[in-house]
Design a protein around this motif. Structure first.
Motif, mmCIF file in Angstrom:
data_model
loop_
_atom_site.group_PDB
_atom_site.id
_atom_site.type_symbol
_atom_site.label_atom_id
_atom_site.label_comp_id
_atom_site.label_asym_id
_atom_site.label_seq_id
_atom_site.Cartn_x
_atom_site.Cartn_y
_atom_site.Cartn_z
ATOM 1 N N ALA A 180 -22.623 12.763 -19.027
ATOM 2 C CA ALA A 180 -21.466 13.893 -20.460
ATOM 3 C C ALA A 180 -20.048 13.623 -20.882
ATOM 4 C CB ALA A 180 -21.194 14.862 -19.157
ATOM 5 N N HIS A 181 -19.737 11.766 -20.247
ATOM 6 C CA HIS A 181 -18.462 11.760 -21.251
ATOM 7 C C HIS A 181 -19.384 11.446 -22.604
ATOM 8 C CE1 HIS A 181 -16.193 10.936 -18.197
ATOM 9 N NE2 HIS A 181 -16.894 10.344 -17.295
ATOM 10 N N SER A 182 -18.647 11.487 -23.617
ATOM 11 C CA SER A 182 -18.415 11.309 -25.092
ATOM 12 C C SER A 182 -17.683 10.423 -25.335
ATOM 13 C CB SER A 182 -19.188 12.841 -25.976
ATOM 14 O OG SER A 182 -17.169 12.773 -25.661
ATOM 15 N N GLU A 183 -17.634 9.324 -26.122
ATOM 16 C CA GLU A 183 -16.529 8.690 -26.636
ATOM 17 C C GLU A 183 -15.680 8.958 -27.430
ATOM 18 O OE1 GLU A 183 -17.092 5.321 -26.719
ATOM 19 O OE2 GLU A 183 -18.499 5.308 -25.565
ATOM 20 N N ASP A 184 -15.350 10.151 -27.308
ATOM 21 C CA ASP A 184 -14.140 10.911 -27.164
ATOM 22 C C ASP A 184 -13.883 12.027 -26.529
ATOM 23 O OD1 ASP A 184 -16.288 13.090 -29.106
ATOM 24 O OD2 ASP A 184 -15.226 12.802 -30.570
ATOM 25 N N TYR A 185 -14.054 12.044 -25.572
ATOM 26 C CA TYR A 185 -13.919 13.338 -24.683
ATOM 27 C C TYR A 185 -14.394 14.342 -25.476
ATOM 28 C CZ TYR A 185 -12.361 8.871 -21.776
ATOM 29 O OH TYR A 185 -12.400 7.773 -21.474
ATOM 30 N N ARG A 186 -15.042 14.775 -26.156
ATOM 31 C CA ARG A 186 -14.738 15.812 -26.289
ATOM 32 C C ARG A 186 -16.931 16.790 -25.551
ATOM 33 N NH1 ARG A 186 -11.954 16.405 -30.551
ATOM 34 N NH2 ARG A 186 -10.616 15.367 -31.757
ATOM 35 N N CYS A 187 -16.751 18.024 -25.416
ATOM 36 C CA CYS A 187 -17.850 18.470 -25.321
ATOM 37 C C CYS A 187 -19.050 19.653 -26.657
ATOM 38 C CB CYS A 187 -17.090 20.448 -24.851
ATOM 39 S SG CYS A 187 -16.094 19.968 -23.755
ATOM 40 N N ALA B 205 6.322 8.511 -19.510
ATOM 41 C CA ALA B 205 6.472 7.570 -18.858
ATOM 42 C C ALA B 205 8.376 7.441 -19.716
ATOM 43 C CB ALA B 205 6.564 6.425 -18.342
ATOM 44 N N GLY B 206 9.117 8.510 -19.482
ATOM 45 C CA GLY B 206 10.388 8.492 -20.534
ATOM 46 C C GLY B 206 9.950 8.742 -21.919
ATOM 47 N N GLU B 207 10.430 8.024 -22.893
ATOM 48 C CA GLU B 207 9.956 7.973 -24.239
ATOM 49 C C GLU B 207 8.850 6.957 -24.712
ATOM 50 O OE1 GLU B 207 12.157 9.661 -26.935
ATOM 51 O OE2 GLU B 207 13.185 10.305 -24.263
ATOM 52 N N GLU B 208 8.059 6.309 -23.824
ATOM 53 C CA GLU B 208 6.586 6.031 -23.685
ATOM 54 C C GLU B 208 5.721 7.056 -23.186
ATOM 55 O OE1 GLU B 208 7.784 1.694 -24.648
ATOM 56 O OE2 GLU B 208 7.849 1.845 -22.562
ATOM 57 N N TRP B 209 4.195 6.555 -22.841
ATOM 58 C CA TRP B 209 3.374 7.600 -22.805
ATOM 59 C C TRP B 209 2.301 6.148 -21.883
ATOM 60 C CZ3 TRP B 209 2.441 12.269 -22.800
ATOM 61 C CH2 TRP B 209 3.309 13.121 -23.538
ATOM 62 N N GLY B 210 2.124 6.870 -20.345
ATOM 63 C CA GLY B 210 1.287 5.792 -20.066
ATOM 64 C C GLY B 210 -0.450 6.269 -19.540
ATOM 65 N N PHE B 211 -1.271 4.667 -19.529
ATOM 66 C CA PHE B 211 -2.382 5.781 -19.981
ATOM 67 C C PHE B 211 -3.729 5.010 -19.441
ATOM 68 C CE2 PHE B 211 -1.641 2.922 -23.105
ATOM 69 C CZ PHE B 211 -3.140 2.074 -23.669
ATOM 70 N N ARG B 212 -4.986 5.188 -19.027
ATOM 71 C CA ARG B 212 -6.132 4.618 -18.989
ATOM 72 C C ARG B 212 -6.469 4.977 -19.639
ATOM 73 N NH1 ARG B 212 -7.660 6.415 -13.910
ATOM 74 N NH2 ARG B 212 -6.765 4.730 -13.288
ATOM 75 N N PHE B 213 -7.181 4.793 -20.912
ATOM 76 C CA PHE B 213 -8.042 5.323 -21.852
ATOM 77 C C PHE B 213 -9.336 4.028 -22.599
ATOM 78 C CE2 PHE B 213 -9.281 6.104 -26.307
ATOM 79 C CZ PHE B 213 -9.538 7.478 -25.811
ATOM 80 N N LYS B 214 -10.768 4.125 -22.060
ATOM 81 C CA LYS B 214 -11.418 3.704 -22.331
ATOM 82 C C LYS B 214 -11.582 1.544 -21.813
ATOM 83 C CE LYS B 214 -13.159 6.057 -26.268
ATOM 84 N NZ LYS B 214 -13.163 6.256 -27.947
ATOM 85 N N SER C 285 -5.913 4.782 -31.488
ATOM 86 C CA SER C 285 -5.348 6.093 -32.441
ATOM 87 C C SER C 285 -6.823 7.101 -31.733
ATOM 88 C CB SER C 285 -6.943 5.858 -33.540
ATOM 89 O OG SER C 285 -7.010 5.764 -34.433
ATOM 90 N N PRO C 286 -7.302 7.471 -31.129
ATOM 91 C CA PRO C 286 -7.618 8.627 -30.597
ATOM 92 C C PRO C 286 -7.363 9.856 -29.368
ATOM 93 C CG PRO C 286 -9.041 7.094 -30.296
ATOM 94 C CD PRO C 286 -8.504 6.114 -31.300
ATOM 95 N N LEU C 287 -6.137 8.442 -28.534
ATOM 96 C CA LEU C 287 -5.440 8.661 -28.084
ATOM 97 C C LEU C 287 -3.694 9.706 -28.437
ATOM 98 C CD1 LEU C 287 -5.312 9.549 -25.066
ATOM 99 C CD2 LEU C 287 -4.388 7.122 -24.574
ATOM 100 N N GLN C 288 -4.206 8.352 -29.514
ATOM 101 C CA GLN C 288 -2.608 8.862 -30.167
ATOM 102 C C GLN C 288 -2.553 11.062 -30.780
ATOM 103 O OE1 GLN C 288 -1.425 6.882 -33.833
ATOM 104 N NE2 GLN C 288 0.458 6.591 -32.877
ATOM 105 N N SER C 289 -3.702 10.495 -31.546
ATOM 106 C CA SER C 289 -3.936 12.181 -31.787
ATOM 107 C C SER C 289 -3.503 12.918 -31.124
ATOM 108 C CB SER C 289 -5.497 12.035 -32.281
ATOM 109 O OG SER C 289 -4.976 11.259 -34.018
#
Length: 186
Positions: free
Chosen positions: A65-72, A147-156, A169-173
């Motif tokens: 069910a996972h798509s490359e862009d996490y969309r349904c 995280a303060g003024e930044e963003w922590g992430f786990r992505f792909k 790029s996709p996570l930024q949007s």
């Protein structure tokens, strides 16, 4: 609310809310709200129990069910409507709707998975907003946190803490849309 005797407390809570004279409130007590938010964030009553973690580990989700862009495939929003805790939210990213799962609000009841028209468990298979780094690390979901003024992430497969403009790029949007449309989670 849905843990333990949560439903049994709804009647009492409704009566207490209805007894308040909201017309007399002229200003918000921001320090009291911030103190309450901090108390809730630190209270073990509002965190997933070990039993919930074990239950989740036994249900692997639908990896296909996972798509490359996490969309349904079809963004119907049913998981948003059926969640008793509002743990799934819709945001508009580049003109398309996207489900964002809110980790901290989820009690993993499975309503979203039972009602999803796809073979999907949104609480596992969709991009997730976390309260902090510890909660991201305690989960297997890809997602992000402030995280303060930044963003922590786990992505792909990538994990880091970066300013918004340096996110992949996709996570930024997605993060930009999330912070504009749902600022109350931040």
């Amino acid at each position: 609310m849905l843990q333990g005797a949560g439903y049994d407390q709804l009647d009492d809570l409704a009566k207490r809310v209805e007894s308040k004279d909201y017309d007399s409130i002229t200003a918000l007590n921001v320090p009291a709200i911030e103190k309450l938010a901090q108390t809730v964030a630190l209270s073990p009553e509002f965190h997933k129990t070990e039993a919930m973690r074990i239950k989740r580990a036994k249900q692997p989700g639908f990896q296909a069910a996972h798509s490359e862009d996490y969309r349904c495939r079809v963004t119907c929003g049913t998981c948003v409507r059926v969640c008793p805790n509002r743990s799934n939210e819709l945001v508009t990213v580049d003109g398309q709707k996207l489900i964002i799962h809110i980790d901290e609000a989820c009690n993993e009841c499975g309503n979203c998975a039972c009602n999803c028209i796809e073979p999907c468990q949104p609480y596992k298979d969709r991009l997730t907003f976390f309260l902090d780094k510890a909660r991201l690390q305690a989960s297997e979901n890809d997602g992000f946190y402030k995280a303060g003024e930044e963003w922590g992430f786990r992505f792909k497969g990538q994990e880091a803490v970066l300013p918004l403009e340096k996110l992949p790029s996709p996570l930024q949007s997605i993060v930009s849309a999330f912070s504009k449309e749902l600022p109350y989670y931040l």
